[in-house]
Enzyme design. Structure first.
Site, PDB file in Angstrom:
ATOM      1  N   GLU A  54     -47.876 -25.477  28.020  1.00 54.76           N
ATOM      2  CA  GLU A  54     -48.543 -24.807  29.322  1.00 54.76           C
ATOM      3  C   GLU A  54     -48.126 -23.651  29.852  1.00 54.76           C
ATOM      4  OE1 GLU A  54     -46.680 -27.895  28.674  1.00 54.76           O
ATOM      5  OE2 GLU A  54     -47.328 -29.211  30.174  1.00 54.76           O
ATOM      6  N   CYS A  82     -44.812 -31.629  33.072  1.00 57.99           N
ATOM      7  CA  CYS A  82     -43.720 -31.854  33.754  1.00 57.99           C
ATOM      8  C   CYS A  82     -43.905 -31.339  34.971  1.00 57.99           C
ATOM      9  CB  CYS A  82     -42.578 -31.554  33.133  1.00 57.99           C
ATOM     10  SG  CYS A  82     -42.449 -29.685  32.827  1.00 57.99           S
ATOM     11  N   CYS A  85     -43.942 -27.228  34.732  1.00 62.79           N
ATOM     12  CA  CYS A  85     -45.394 -26.829  34.330  1.00 62.79           C
ATOM     13  C   CYS A  85     -46.352 -27.211  35.330  1.00 62.79           C
ATOM     14  CB  CYS A  85     -45.479 -27.563  33.097  1.00 62.79           C
ATOM     15  SG  CYS A  85     -44.768 -27.019  31.525  1.00 62.79           S
TER      16      CYS A  85
END
Length: 170
Positions: A54, A82, A85
């Site tokens: 990402e 996560c 990101c």
């Protein structure tokens, strides 16, 4: 293109990560129905803990648009993002995040929590999960199964190598 089509492109990116021995996660950034940037996991090869798919895709999109803000952009990623990101996505002002497989250990788009739902935050991004979730999850499971099998084979080979001199001595 539909969400599934963009997720298939993210799966192609994930395969690039796998080919390099990285956890197979891929991402694409879309603006006005057009892919403007792609990324795949590279933290091992780049020696960079932030080189998640990402983040790589967000950096490429920002460079292409000449702006760290990415309003009107959508990010498609094969694994639920996560915390790191998701924070970057919020700062980029993405309009939408679409992910494939859920991540019960580190995912913050619904698994552990939904960071994007916190009203205290000043930007709100819509989230959709489970797009081609089975295919995305299967790729990750296959990768880790292959990795475990290779590690097991290496341990057996090392054990056999240590045992071989004893067999010859007897």
């Amino acid at each position: 293109m539909a969400d599934q089509d963009f997720m298939r492109l993210a799966l192609e990116q994930a395969q690039y990560a796998w080919d390099l021995g990285e956890v197979p996660v891929g991402a694409v950034v879309v603006k006005d129905g057009e892919v403007i940037a792609c990324g795949y996991n590279q933290p091992i090869g780049k020696h960079d803990p932030s080189a998640h798919a990402e983040i790589v895709a967000l950096r490429a999109a920002a460079a292409k648009l000449g702006n760290y803000r990415l309003p009107g952009c959508e990010l498609y990623v094969t694994l639920e993002p996560c915390l790191m990101c998701s924070g970057a996505m919020m700062h980029a002002r993405l309009s939408r995040v679409v992910f494939g497989a859920s991540d019960p250990k580190t995912g913050v788009c619904g698994s552990l929590m939904n960071l994007f739902e916190h009203n205290q935050l000043n930007h709100h991004t819509s989230v959709a999960g489970g797009v081609l979730g089975e295919q995305c999850g299967a790729m990750l499971k296959s990768f880790f199964a292959a990795r475990r099998a290779a590690a097991s084979a290496a341990r057996r080979a090392a054990s056999d190598a240590l045992a071989a001199p004893d067999a010859e001595a007897g």
